[in-house]
Design a protein around this motif. Structure first.
Motif, PDB file in Angstrom:
ATOM      1  N   SER A  45     -11.581   7.441  -5.403  1.00  0.00           N
ATOM      2  CA  SER A  45     -11.518   7.467  -4.362  1.00  0.00           C
ATOM      3  C   SER A  45     -11.514   5.866  -3.794  1.00  0.00           C
ATOM      4  O   SER A  45     -12.707   6.196  -2.761  1.00  0.00           O
ATOM      5  N   SER A  62      -0.092  10.830  -7.132  1.00  0.00           N
ATOM      6  CA  SER A  62       0.828  12.373  -5.985  1.00  0.00           C
ATOM      7  C   SER A  62       1.894  13.216  -7.194  1.00  0.00           C
ATOM      8  O   SER A  62       2.245  14.603  -6.503  1.00  0.00           O
ATOM      9  N   TYR A  76      -1.683   5.485  -6.616  1.00  0.00           N
ATOM     10  CA  TYR A  76      -1.458   6.973  -5.664  1.00  0.00           C
ATOM     11  C   TYR A  76      -0.092   8.101  -5.498  1.00  0.00           C
ATOM     12  O   TYR A  76      -0.289   8.894  -5.916  1.00  0.00           O
ATOM     13  N   GLU A 118      -6.451   0.639   0.513  1.00  0.00           N
ATOM     14  CA  GLU A 118      -5.618   1.038   0.264  1.00  0.00           C
ATOM     15  C   GLU A 118      -4.636   1.040  -0.261  1.00  0.00           C
ATOM     16  O   GLU A 118      -3.486   1.703  -0.627  1.00  0.00           O
ATOM     17  N   TYR A 149      -4.665  13.515  -2.198  1.00  0.00           N
ATOM     18  CA  TYR A 149      -3.483  12.304  -2.318  1.00  0.00           C
ATOM     19  C   TYR A 149      -1.600  13.267  -2.755  1.00  0.00           C
ATOM     20  O   TYR A 149      -1.324  13.163  -4.031  1.00  0.00           O
TER      21      TYR A 149
END
Length: 302
Positions: A231, A259, A255, A246, A267
Motif C-alpha cells: 500500500s 476498489s 486503486y 498516490e 480502497y
C-alpha cells in the motif's frame, strides 16, 4: 531533337500532373484532422493486426496461449510468497494480501507489456513501415489492443483467484456485488492511458533506440512506486511527497480496479479517484497521440 528535360518537366507541368493524378508528396507530416480520419478508417486493420499479434504470441510453445494465463499467475504467486508471507510487506493495512497482490501484478503486467509493445511497434515492423503508406499510429495502437485481447482471459483468472482467496482463514472476504461491474470502465481507462504511453515511447524509441534498454528498468521502478505489492498510502503517505505517488496514473488505476472487486477498507469506491483516472486517460491519450503524430514523417527513414 527532343526538348531539354528541364523544359519538359517544368514547375507548371509537374503541378498539372500532380493535380490531374491526385498525387501526394511523400515524406511530409499529414495534417492532424485528415490523419485522425484516416486512422479511423483503418480501424478494421488495427483490429486484424492486433488479433494476429495476440494469436502469434507463444505459438511456438507447447502451452501456446495458456502462457497468457500461466505467466502472470506465476509472477503473482512469487510476489505473494515473498512479499506477502515471508516479508509480510503486503499485510500492512491490507486484509486480503493475496487478492491485493494478485490484482496489482495482473494489472501492472498489462500496462508494462503495453508500453513495451509500443516501444517495439515501429522497429519490429520496419519493412511494413517502409513499403506501405498508412498512418503509423496503427502499429502502437494495435500492439496495445493485442495486449488487451490477451488480458481478457487473464482477468477471469484474476477474479477467480481473488474471490477464492477470501475463503482462506488468514484473508479477508471478497464478496460478489454490483461494484464488480466497475471493473470494465477501470480497465478501459487503463487501456486508453496505456495506449497514450505506447504512442509516446514509440516516438522516443524511434528517435533514440538506446531508450529501449532503459525502459525495463524504469518500469521496474514504477512498479514499486505504484503500490503493486504494498500500500503506497501505508508506507509512503506519511511523507510530504507521498501524495504524488498516490495520485500518479498507474497507482490510480490500481486503486480503481482494487476498489471494484476487493472489500479492502483502505480502497473504498471513490468518485475523486474515478475523476482523476478519466483525466489521466484523456490527457495521456491525447498528448501521446500528438507526440507520435509530430514525428510521422520521420518513421522508417534513416
Amino acid at each position: 531533337m527532343p526538348p531539354p528535360l528541364g523544359r519538359v518537366f517544368d514547375e507548371a507541368s509537374v503541378a498539372a500532373a500532380v493535380q490531374e493524378n491526385d498525387l501526394e508528396q511523400i515524406g511530409v507530416r499529414p495534417p492532424l484532422i485528415p490523419y485522425v480520419e484516416e486512422l479511423w478508417q483503418r480501424r478494421a486493420f488495427v483490429q486484424v493486426l492486433a488479433s494476429s499479434k495476440a494469436e502469434a504470441e507463444n505459438q511456438n510453445t507447447y502451452l501456446g496461449q495458456v502462457w497468457a494465463l500461466v505467466s502472470p499467475t506465476i509472477n503473482a504467486s512469487v510476489y505473494v510468497l515473498i512479499f506477502g508471507f515471508l516479508l509480510s510487506v503486503g499485510r500492512a493495512g491490507i486484509e486480503n494480501t493475496i487478492a491485493f497482490i494478485v490484482v496489482g501484478v495482473f494489472m501492472f503486467r498489462f500496462f508494462e507489456r503495453s508500453v513495451m509493445a509500443g516501444a517495439h511497434s515501429l522497429n519490429k515492423n520496419m519493412n511494413l513501415v517502409r513499403s506501405v503508406n498508412f498512418p503509423r499510429a496503427v502499429l502502437p495502437a494495435a500492439g496495445v489492443l493485442a495486449e488487451l485481447m490477451m488480458l481478457g482471459p487473464a482477468i477471469v483468472v484474476m477474479c477467480v483467484i481473488s474471490y477464492a482467496s477470501g475463503f482462506l482463514p488468514m484473508s479477508g472476504r471478497v464478496t460478489l456485488d454490483a461494484y464488480w461491474l466497475l471493473l470494465v470502465p477501470a480497465i478501459v481507462l487503463l487501456w486508453l492511458f496505456s495506449t497514450g504511453c505506447a504512442f509516446m515511447v514509440a516516438r522516443w524509441v524511434a528517435m533514440t533506440p538506446d531508450l529501449d534498454n532503459l525502459l525495463p528498468h524504469f518500469l521496474r521502478i514504477l512498479m514499486y512506486a505504484s503500490g503493486v505489492i504494498f500500500s503506497v498510502e501505508k508506507y509512503l503517505g506519511e511523507y510530504s511527497w507521498g501524495w504524488l505517488l498516490e495520485y500518479q496514473p498507474v497507482a490510480v488505476y490500481l486503486y480503481l480496479v482494487r476498489s471494484s472487486i476487493l472489500d479492502e477498507p483502505a480502497y473504498p469506491p471513490d468518485a475523486t479517484m474515478w475523476l482523476i483516472g478519466v483525466v489521466w486517460a484523456v490527457l495521456f491519450g491525447v498528448v501521446g497521440f500528438l507526440i507520435f503524430w509530430s514525428g510521422e514523417e520521420k518513421y522508417g527513414r534513416d
